[in-house]
Design a protein around this motif. Structure first.
Motif, short mmCIF file in Angstrom:
data_model
loop_
_atom_site.label_atom_id
_atom_site.label_comp_id
_atom_site.label_asym_id
_atom_site.label_seq_id
_atom_site.Cartn_x
_atom_site.Cartn_y
_atom_site.Cartn_z
N PRO A 1 0.87 -1.04 -0.04
CA PRO A 1 -0.04 -0.04 0.07
C PRO A 1 0.64 1.31 -0.04
O PRO A 1 2.02 1.38 0.45
N THR B 1 -4.59 1.99 -0.99
CA THR B 1 -4.64 0.84 -1.82
C THR B 1 -4.35 1.31 -3.22
O THR B 1 -4.52 2.59 -3.72
N TRP B 2 -3.88 0.59 -4.13
CA TRP B 2 -3.54 0.95 -5.77
C TRP B 2 -4.98 1.03 -6.39
O TRP B 2 -5.03 1.92 -7.29
N ALA B 3 -5.80 0.59 -5.92
CA ALA B 3 -7.13 0.57 -6.39
C ALA B 3 -7.70 2.08 -6.25
O ALA B 3 -8.36 2.85 -7.00
N THR C 1 -0.14 -5.91 6.73
CA THR C 1 -0.02 -6.49 5.65
C THR C 1 0.57 -8.18 5.83
O THR C 1 0.16 -9.06 5.35
N GLU D 1 -9.77 -9.78 2.05
CA GLU D 1 -9.98 -8.07 2.09
C GLU D 1 -8.80 -7.54 2.37
O GLU D 1 -8.74 -6.37 2.30
N GLU E 1 -4.38 -6.66 -0.91
CA GLU E 1 -4.55 -6.28 -2.35
C GLU E 1 -3.78 -7.01 -3.31
O GLU E 1 -2.40 -6.76 -3.29
#
Length: 290
Positions: A79, A89-91, A136, A268, A271
């Motif tokens: 992240p 997040t990359w999203a 993570t 979840e 990522e």
């Protein structure tokens, strides 16, 4: 090379201790709260021979870091960080930039807006290369533990080029509770005897690693520097999976069963994207976000 100590340091050396601390029992409390990492350096690196044999040439893609031969592979995206240090997040970055997250995505390309953007970018710091954030790493280990019978015996590699800024000493922070200073638990890094420091390495293309042994749930106890450092490579004794965090990359790659990869992709807290062992990994690999 990480600086090493010849043996456990007295707590008086690690932390300044006054007479009032001794009188109040503070020293005894600190001694009980500081412990040594459960990761044990080993001099015989034969446990890594299978990794060396199945890893491809440097620059050959995912398979240059994770051994060939696994049923499936995945990539965990480290992240970014917001101004308050919360993970981004990359999203979220893609939603801001109008770009796309995909198996070969590269952060710099993703973070470059596809068109004019008025909104402020959602992150302050780019993803850290070479290490997974502690949360993570813990989430990943939760998933990994369900896909091995050897969680109590795993092997961990750490690049031998890291510098120790802590001098091998633990650090404590203090919080006030009813006017009293109370030490929080501290963790001493693994001890590397001189024989191991001067001994053989796990030799992969362009990288040399020290080898340690310990349980999977000690993966976060490497503590090679003041900043948390995750292992650069680790696997269980049954070789059911292998995880690699290359020092120069902002992603972690793993190989294992299809069931493991499916669980990683579905979690979840992580990522992640599916990858192939032959996928390229460098900054110019993103052919979509150009």
């Amino acid at each position: 090379m990480a600086e090493v100590s010849a043996g456990p340091l007295p707590v008086e050396v690690l932390f300044p201790v006054t007479a009032s601390h001794r009188a109040g029992g503070w020293l005894q409390e600190v001694q009980t709260m500081v412990r040594r990492s459960r990761l044990r350096p080993v001099g015989d690196v034969a446990a890594a021979d299978w990794v060396v044999a199945r890893t491809g040439p440097f620059g050959s893609g995912v398979g240059a870091f994770v051994p060939h031969g696994f049923e499936a592979y995945a990539r965990i995206l480290h992240p970014a960080s917001a101004s308050d240090e919360s993970p981004v997040t990359w999203a979220e970055v893609a939603a801001w930039s109008g770009r796309v997250v995909h198996p070969r995505v590269q952060f710099r390309a993703l973070a470059t807006p596809a068109s004019q953007v008025r909104a402020a970018k959602p992150w302050e710091e780019d993803p850290d290369p070479g290490t997974l954030p502690p949360a993570t790493l813990a989430a990943l280990c939760d998933v990994l533990a369900r896909h091995t019978t050897s969680g109590d015996r795993c092997w961990f590699c750490v690049w031998d080029g890291y510098e120790s800024t802590s001098g091998g000493r633990a650090t404590l922070t203090f919080t006030s509770e009813e006017g009293e200073e109370q030490p929080e638990p501290g963790l001493l890094p693994p001890e590397f005897p001189s024989g191991i420091v001067k001994g053989p390495r796990v030799e992969l293309p362009e990288r040399s690693y020290l080898l340690l042994e310990g349980p999977l749930d000690a993966a976060g106890e490497l503590a090679m520097s003041l900043a948390p450092q995750s292992p650069n490579l680790f696997w269980p004794d049954d070789r059911s999976w292998c995880v690699a965090t290359e020092i120069d990359l902002d992603s972690t790659y793993l190989g294992g069963t299809a069931a493991l990869v499916a669980d990683v992709l579905a979690d979840e807290r992580l990522e992640a994207v599916p990858v192939e062992v032959t996928d390229p990994v460098w900054a110019d690999s993103d052919e979509i976000n150009r």
